[in-house]
Each structure stands twice: as structure tokens, then as C-alpha cells.
Design a protein around this motif. Structure first.
Motif, mmCIF file in Angstrom:
data_model
loop_
_atom_site.group_PDB
_atom_site.id
_atom_site.type_symbol
_atom_site.label_atom_id
_atom_site.label_comp_id
_atom_site.label_asym_id
_atom_site.label_seq_id
_atom_site.Cartn_x
_atom_site.Cartn_y
_atom_site.Cartn_z
ATOM 1 N N THR A 1 -3.273 12.797 9.056
ATOM 2 C CA THR A 1 -2.483 13.692 8.182
ATOM 3 C C THR A 1 -2.978 14.454 9.840
ATOM 4 O OG1 THR A 1 -4.434 14.365 7.157
ATOM 5 C CG2 THR A 1 -2.891 12.359 5.878
ATOM 6 N N THR B 1 -3.239 4.766 7.829
ATOM 7 C CA THR B 1 -3.218 5.041 8.476
ATOM 8 C C THR B 1 -1.817 6.545 8.053
ATOM 9 O OG1 THR B 1 -2.208 3.379 10.475
ATOM 10 C CG2 THR B 1 -1.254 5.409 10.496
ATOM 11 N N GLU B 2 -1.337 5.607 6.466
ATOM 12 C CA GLU B 2 -0.249 6.886 6.426
ATOM 13 C C GLU B 2 -1.428 7.733 5.629
ATOM 14 O OE1 GLU B 2 -0.630 3.249 3.401
ATOM 15 O OE2 GLU B 2 -0.318 3.324 5.587
ATOM 16 N N GLN B 3 -2.671 7.228 4.807
ATOM 17 C CA GLN B 3 -3.629 8.270 4.275
ATOM 18 C C GLN B 3 -4.221 9.517 5.228
ATOM 19 O OE1 GLN B 3 -5.443 6.307 1.558
ATOM 20 N NE2 GLN B 3 -3.778 5.215 0.999
ATOM 21 N N THR B 4 -4.772 8.542 6.853
ATOM 22 C CA THR B 4 -5.795 9.057 7.548
ATOM 23 C C THR B 4 -4.681 10.189 8.811
ATOM 24 O OG1 THR B 4 -6.948 7.360 7.486
ATOM 25 C CG2 THR B 4 -7.389 8.600 8.952
ATOM 26 N N ASP C 1 -2.405 -0.054 11.075
ATOM 27 C CA ASP C 1 -2.098 -0.073 9.932
ATOM 28 C C ASP C 1 -3.182 0.874 9.327
ATOM 29 O OD1 ASP C 1 -2.348 -3.415 9.721
ATOM 30 O OD2 ASP C 1 -3.870 -1.833 9.990
ATOM 31 N N TRP C 2 -4.628 0.661 9.982
ATOM 32 C CA TRP C 2 -6.290 1.868 9.512
ATOM 33 C C TRP C 2 -6.067 2.708 11.073
ATOM 34 C CZ3 TRP C 2 -9.628 0.923 5.280
ATOM 35 C CH2 TRP C 2 -9.411 -0.099 4.053
ATOM 36 N N GLN D 1 0.762 5.559 14.355
ATOM 37 C CA GLN D 1 1.255 5.331 13.003
ATOM 38 C C GLN D 1 2.304 3.801 13.534
ATOM 39 O OE1 GLN D 1 3.591 9.521 13.204
ATOM 40 N NE2 GLN D 1 2.924 9.217 11.029
ATOM 41 N N GLU D 2 2.784 3.756 15.038
ATOM 42 C CA GLU D 2 3.581 2.624 15.551
ATOM 43 C C GLU D 2 2.903 1.237 15.726
ATOM 44 O OE1 GLU D 2 6.610 0.979 18.717
ATOM 45 O OE2 GLU D 2 5.731 2.787 18.743
#
Length: 254
Positions: free
Chosen positions: A226, A221-224, A206-207, A202-203
Motif C-alpha cells: 500500500t 500482498t494486498e494488505q502490505t 502472494d505475500w 503484485q503479479e
């Protein structure tokens, strides 16, 4: 209609008839720093090698800006896994970096003064100027990785593939590498990185691509990144620790 840096369509790769990648399709957006993660044997390195035509595909296609890699070599930079390189080859750091210019010069023209000057600038970028004349076999693992990053910079590519660049390097080198990758992204370059440390995903990226023979997920990344998608990719029980040793994510097997 935009031409994507990398397009993979229905690609399958097999070793001795066993699929290592099965029917993979995706398009990479431009100007992103993209992590490729998955368990051992998921096909992460195979994906890069197949896109670069280093290994044969059973089926499907890979295109670099809409054309085969063979026609787009000048647009691509590649940092292989460190253990795949013959570090005993008798050459020094400067010459290795200057090799990054061969795609622009042509294979039968040797790098001259202009190329050596550019190579020195790339060595300076990764903090390795003082090692320009050092034989590559005499460098530490982190120093060797910096040399290969400098070579990739010398290629002045638009699309970069990096196969586990953080493996076996110290904290200072890892910080230098991720700083450099972000600089490339800020210049509009596209960077794909095979990565193994879930605690930094996450750091750093971005993908993100989650891979396990099949494509599990690909996107921001925020969608993937998980719990459900990680469960699909890794299976069983996955406990992810952050850099402070705290349990950041736990998924339970079903």
C-alpha cells in the motif's frame, strides 16, 4: 501448533557496530511465494544470510522448522546473488547442479549416476539440458541464473531462499523463473525472494515483506503493498511505474 518454515525472533545484525537489521521478528507461513523488498541497504540480503548462519547475529534467533539451520540443511535451498559466485571456478553446469545433492549424500560421497540423472532432469526443467557440459564461465548471466535454480531444484528442499534471482536476466529467463517459483509453491514449498522491481510485486508474490533495517510490514500482498507502507519503507517521494511505463503509484514525502 504448526511449526513454521522460518521463524525469526528479535534478530539484530550489525556491521562495525552499525545495525543493518534491528530487532526483527516474524513467522513465515508454509506454501507461500514471498517477496522481500526495500531500499538499498535495507538489510534484505543480510536477513537471508543471517537466517542461513552465513553471517553472525548480534542478538536474536532464526529457526528453520523449529530448529537451527545447521540441523535443517536438507530442508533448505539457496540461490545467492549472481555476483557473489566465482564463475571462473573450473566446473561445468551439470556438476554445479549435482552439487545440490551433497546435503543428502554427505560431503564425502560424490554424486553418482542417480544424482547425475536427477541433475539432468533439473537442467531440463530450466531449459538448460544442452548446456550440461558447458563451463559455467562460458554461460550468459541468464543461463548462469538458470543453472543455480536447477541446483536449488536438485536440493529438493521445503524452504527456498532466493537473493535477487531476476537481476541481469532477459525477459524469457524471468518468465521461466517465476513459472518455476509458482510450481514450487503449488507443491507446498515455501519460497522467499529478495526482489527490487516494485512494478511486478503484485503479479509475482502472494505475500510481501517490506524491510528497511526494521520490519515495516509483513503479510498478504494486498494488505502490505500500500502507499502508506511503501512510504514508511522507502521514505521521501516514491514513483512506481508499471511495465507499460504508466505511473501506478505515487507517494509524497512529508
Amino acid at each position: 501448533m504448526p511449526v513454521h518454515p522460518l521463524t525469526i525472533q528479535n534478530m539484530t545484525v550489525a556491521y562495525e557496530k552499525k545495525p543493518v537489521l534491528r530487532d526483527i521478528s516474524f513467522q513465515v507461513p508454509e506454501g507461500k511465494l514471498i517477496g522481500i523488498v526495500g531500499p538499498n541497504g535495507a538489510g534484505k540480503s543480510t536477513l537471508i544470510k543471517a537466517a542461513l548462519e552465513l553471517i553472525p547475529k548480534l542478538s536474536g534467533d532464526a529457526a528453520i522448522y523449529g530448529k537451527p539451520y545447521a540441523e535443517q540443511r536438507k530442508l533448505v535451498g539457496y540461490v545467492p546473488q549472481r555476483e557473489s559466485v566465482d564463475w571462473d571456478f573450473p566446473t561445468n553446469a551439470l556438476d554445479v547442479v549435482a552439487m545440490g545433492r551433497y546435503g543428502h549424500l554427505g560431503w564425502f560421497k560424490r554424486p553418482g549416476g542417480v544424482e547425475k540423472k536427477l541433475a539432468m532432469a533439473c537442467l531440463a526443467k530450466v531449459g538448460m539440458s544442452e548446456f550440461a557440459g558447458r563451463q559455467i564461465s562460458q554461460l550468459s548471466g541468464g543461463q548462469q541464473q538458470r543453472i543455480f535454480l536447477a541446483r536449488a531444484l536438485a536440493q529438493d528442499a521445503k524452504l527456498y531462499f532466493m537473493d535477487e534471482p531476476f537481476v541481469g536476466v532477459d525477459a524469457a529467463t524471468e518468465k521461466a523463473i517465476i513459472t518455476l517459483l509458482n510450481e514450487l509453491k503449488m507443491q507446498g514449498k515455501t519460497v522467499l525472494v529478495v526482489h527490487h522491481d516494485l512494478a511486478t510485486v503484485q503479479e509475482y508474490f502472494d505475500w510481501l515483506m517490506l524491510l528497511n533495517v526494521e520490519l515495516i510490514a509483513f503479510g498478504p500482498t494486498e494488505q502490505t503493498f500500500t502507499a502508506d507502507k511503501l512510504q514508511q519503507a522507502y521514505g521521501g517521494k516514491l514513483t512506481m511505474l508499471d511495465r507499460d511505463g504508466q505511473s501506478a503509484l505515487i507517494t509524497s514525502g512529508r
